[in-house]
Design a protein around this motif. Structure first.
Motif, PDB file in Angstrom:
ATOM      1  N   PHE A  21       3.221   4.060  -2.857  1.00 52.98           N
ATOM      2  CA  PHE A  21       2.351   4.560  -1.796  1.00 52.98           C
ATOM      3  C   PHE A  21       0.985   4.983  -2.327  1.00 52.98           C
ATOM      4  O   PHE A  21      -0.044   4.522  -1.843  1.00 52.98           O
ATOM      5  CB  PHE A  21       3.017   5.720  -1.064  1.00 52.98           C
ATOM      6  CG  PHE A  21       2.205   6.219   0.098  1.00 52.98           C
ATOM      7  CD1 PHE A  21       2.020   5.415   1.202  1.00 52.98           C
ATOM      8  CD2 PHE A  21       1.624   7.462   0.071  1.00 52.98           C
ATOM      9  CE1 PHE A  21       1.262   5.853   2.277  1.00 52.98           C
ATOM     10  CE2 PHE A  21       0.872   7.915   1.130  1.00 52.98           C
ATOM     11  CZ  PHE A  21       0.693   7.116   2.237  1.00 52.98           C
ATOM     12  N   LEU A  22       0.989   5.845  -3.328  1.00 54.66           N
ATOM     13  CA  LEU A  22      -0.291   6.323  -3.851  1.00 54.66           C
ATOM     14  C   LEU A  22      -1.027   5.251  -4.637  1.00 54.66           C
ATOM     15  O   LEU A  22      -2.249   5.118  -4.526  1.00 54.66           O
ATOM     16  CB  LEU A  22      -0.078   7.571  -4.711  1.00 54.66           C
ATOM     17  CG  LEU A  22       0.377   8.811  -3.960  1.00 54.66           C
ATOM     18  CD1 LEU A  22       0.613   9.951  -4.929  1.00 54.66           C
ATOM     19  CD2 LEU A  22      -0.621   9.201  -2.904  1.00 54.66           C
ATOM     20  N   GLY A  23      -0.279   4.480  -5.438  1.00 58.03           N
ATOM     21  CA  GLY A  23      -0.918   3.443  -6.248  1.00 58.03           C
ATOM     22  C   GLY A  23      -1.619   2.402  -5.407  1.00 58.03           C
ATOM     23  O   GLY A  23      -2.798   2.098  -5.625  1.00 58.03           O
ATOM     24  N   VAL A  24      -0.930   1.851  -4.434  1.00 62.44           N
ATOM     25  CA  VAL A  24      -1.541   0.842  -3.565  1.00 62.44           C
ATOM     26  C   VAL A  24      -2.678   1.454  -2.762  1.00 62.44           C
ATOM     27  O   VAL A  24      -3.739   0.835  -2.598  1.00 62.44           O
ATOM     28  CB  VAL A  24      -0.482   0.205  -2.632  1.00 62.44           C
ATOM     29  CG1 VAL A  24      -1.128  -0.653  -1.569  1.00 62.44           C
ATOM     30  CG2 VAL A  24       0.503  -0.607  -3.443  1.00 62.44           C
ATOM     31  N   SER A  25      -2.490   2.663  -2.276  1.00 59.75           N
ATOM     32  CA  SER A  25      -3.532   3.317  -1.483  1.00 59.75           C
ATOM     33  C   SER A  25      -4.787   3.580  -2.299  1.00 59.75           C
ATOM     34  O   SER A  25      -5.903   3.383  -1.813  1.00 59.75           O
ATOM     35  CB  SER A  25      -3.005   4.626  -0.906  1.00 59.75           C
ATOM     36  OG  SER A  25      -1.905   4.371  -0.062  1.00 59.75           O
ATOM     37  N   ILE A  26      -4.623   3.999  -3.534  1.00 63.09           N
ATOM     38  CA  ILE A  26      -5.784   4.268  -4.389  1.00 63.09           C
ATOM     39  C   ILE A  26      -6.474   2.966  -4.787  1.00 63.09           C
ATOM     40  O   ILE A  26      -7.707   2.875  -4.757  1.00 63.09           O
ATOM     41  CB  ILE A  26      -5.363   5.095  -5.622  1.00 63.09           C
ATOM     42  CG1 ILE A  26      -4.992   6.508  -5.178  1.00 63.09           C
ATOM     43  CG2 ILE A  26      -6.466   5.116  -6.672  1.00 63.09           C
ATOM     44  CD1 ILE A  26      -4.339   7.354  -6.243  1.00 63.09           C
ATOM     45  N   ILE A  27      -5.701   1.952  -5.133  1.00 66.85           N
ATOM     46  CA  ILE A  27      -6.289   0.667  -5.518  1.00 66.85           C
ATOM     47  C   ILE A  27      -7.041   0.038  -4.344  1.00 66.85           C
ATOM     48  O   ILE A  27      -8.146  -0.478  -4.506  1.00 66.85           O
ATOM     49  CB  ILE A  27      -5.199  -0.290  -6.047  1.00 66.85           C
ATOM     50  CG1 ILE A  27      -4.703   0.213  -7.401  1.00 66.85           C
ATOM     51  CG2 ILE A  27      -5.727  -1.719  -6.162  1.00 66.85           C
ATOM     52  CD1 ILE A  27      -3.489  -0.523  -7.934  1.00 66.85           C
ATOM     53  N   MET A  28      -6.456   0.100  -3.145  1.00 67.06           N
ATOM     54  CA  MET A  28      -7.083  -0.490  -1.960  1.00 67.06           C
ATOM     55  C   MET A  28      -8.135   0.428  -1.339  1.00 67.06           C
ATOM     56  O   MET A  28      -8.846   0.028  -0.433  1.00 67.06           O
ATOM     57  CB  MET A  28      -6.020  -0.822  -0.916  1.00 67.06           C
ATOM     58  CG  MET A  28      -4.960  -1.788  -1.398  1.00 67.06           C
ATOM     59  SD  MET A  28      -5.606  -3.376  -1.828  1.00 67.06           S
ATOM     60  CE  MET A  28      -5.781  -4.089  -0.219  1.00 67.06           C
ATOM     61  N   LYS A  29      -8.226   1.673  -1.810  1.00 64.49           N
ATOM     62  CA  LYS A  29      -9.157   2.686  -1.319  1.00 64.49           C
ATOM     63  C   LYS A  29      -8.993   2.955   0.175  1.00 64.49           C
ATOM     64  O   LYS A  29      -9.950   3.210   0.885  1.00 64.49           O
ATOM     65  CB  LYS A  29     -10.594   2.271  -1.635  1.00 64.49           C
ATOM     66  CG  LYS A  29     -10.847   2.196  -3.120  1.00 64.49           C
ATOM     67  CD  LYS A  29     -12.247   1.815  -3.430  1.00 64.49           C
ATOM     68  CE  LYS A  29     -12.373   1.803  -4.935  1.00 64.49           C
ATOM     69  NZ  LYS A  29     -13.416   1.001  -5.420  1.00 64.49           N
ATOM     70  N   ASP A  30      -7.739   2.868   0.629  1.00 57.83           N
ATOM     71  CA  ASP A  30      -7.426   3.140   2.025  1.00 57.83           C
ATOM     72  C   ASP A  30      -5.945   3.492   2.128  1.00 57.83           C
ATOM     73  O   ASP A  30      -5.091   2.685   1.772  1.00 57.83           O
ATOM     74  CB  ASP A  30      -7.735   1.913   2.883  1.00 57.83           C
ATOM     75  CG  ASP A  30      -7.566   2.183   4.360  1.00 57.83           C
ATOM     76  OD1 ASP A  30      -7.329   3.346   4.740  1.00 57.83           O
ATOM     77  OD2 ASP A  30      -7.681   1.220   5.146  1.00 57.83           O
ATOM     78  N   PHE A  31      -5.647   4.678   2.627  1.00 67.19           N
ATOM     79  CA  PHE A  31      -4.258   5.127   2.705  1.00 67.19           C
ATOM     80  C   PHE A  31      -3.490   4.488   3.853  1.00 67.19           C
ATOM     81  O   PHE A  31      -2.311   4.715   4.012  1.00 67.19           O
ATOM     82  CB  PHE A  31      -4.189   6.654   2.808  1.00 67.19           C
ATOM     83  CG  PHE A  31      -4.317   7.315   1.472  1.00 67.19           C
ATOM     84  CD1 PHE A  31      -3.202   7.546   0.691  1.00 67.19           C
ATOM     85  CD2 PHE A  31      -5.555   7.680   0.983  1.00 67.19           C
ATOM     86  CE1 PHE A  31      -3.310   8.142  -0.551  1.00 67.19           C
ATOM     87  CE2 PHE A  31      -5.672   8.275  -0.257  1.00 67.19           C
ATOM     88  CZ  PHE A  31      -4.555   8.507  -1.020  1.00 67.19           C
TER      89      PHE A  31
END
Length: 78
Positions: A21-31
């Motif tokens: 959750f956090l990794g993908v959200s941080i990489i994509m810059k959108d939660f």
């Protein structure tokens, strides 16, 4: 009497959830790119498969019976 202590491997589903959750959200810059329900389902599957002593069917039944209300709440939040 000897008390069996917990293992750090029990935290694996939590770590997987956080990384997904956090990794993908941080990489994509959108939660909102990574739905929390998808990360929760993946982490729950890992948790169910961790213990080999209990049948998977029994674990799924217990998970669904005990966590049904919280699963519905999580689905309704989104």
């Amino acid at each position: 009497m000897y008390e069996k202590k917990g293992s750090a491997i029990a935290l694996l589903p939590l770590v997987i959830f956080m990384v997904l959750f956090l990794g993908v959200s941080i990489i994509m810059k959108d939660f909102y790119k990574m739905p929390v329900v998808v990360a929760l389902i993946i982490a729950s599957t890992i948790a169910i498969l961790q213990n080999k002593k209990i049948l998977v069917e029994l674990k799924v039944e217990r998970f669904c019976r005990g966590g049904g209300e919280s699963s519905i709440i999580i689905l309704l939040i989104k």
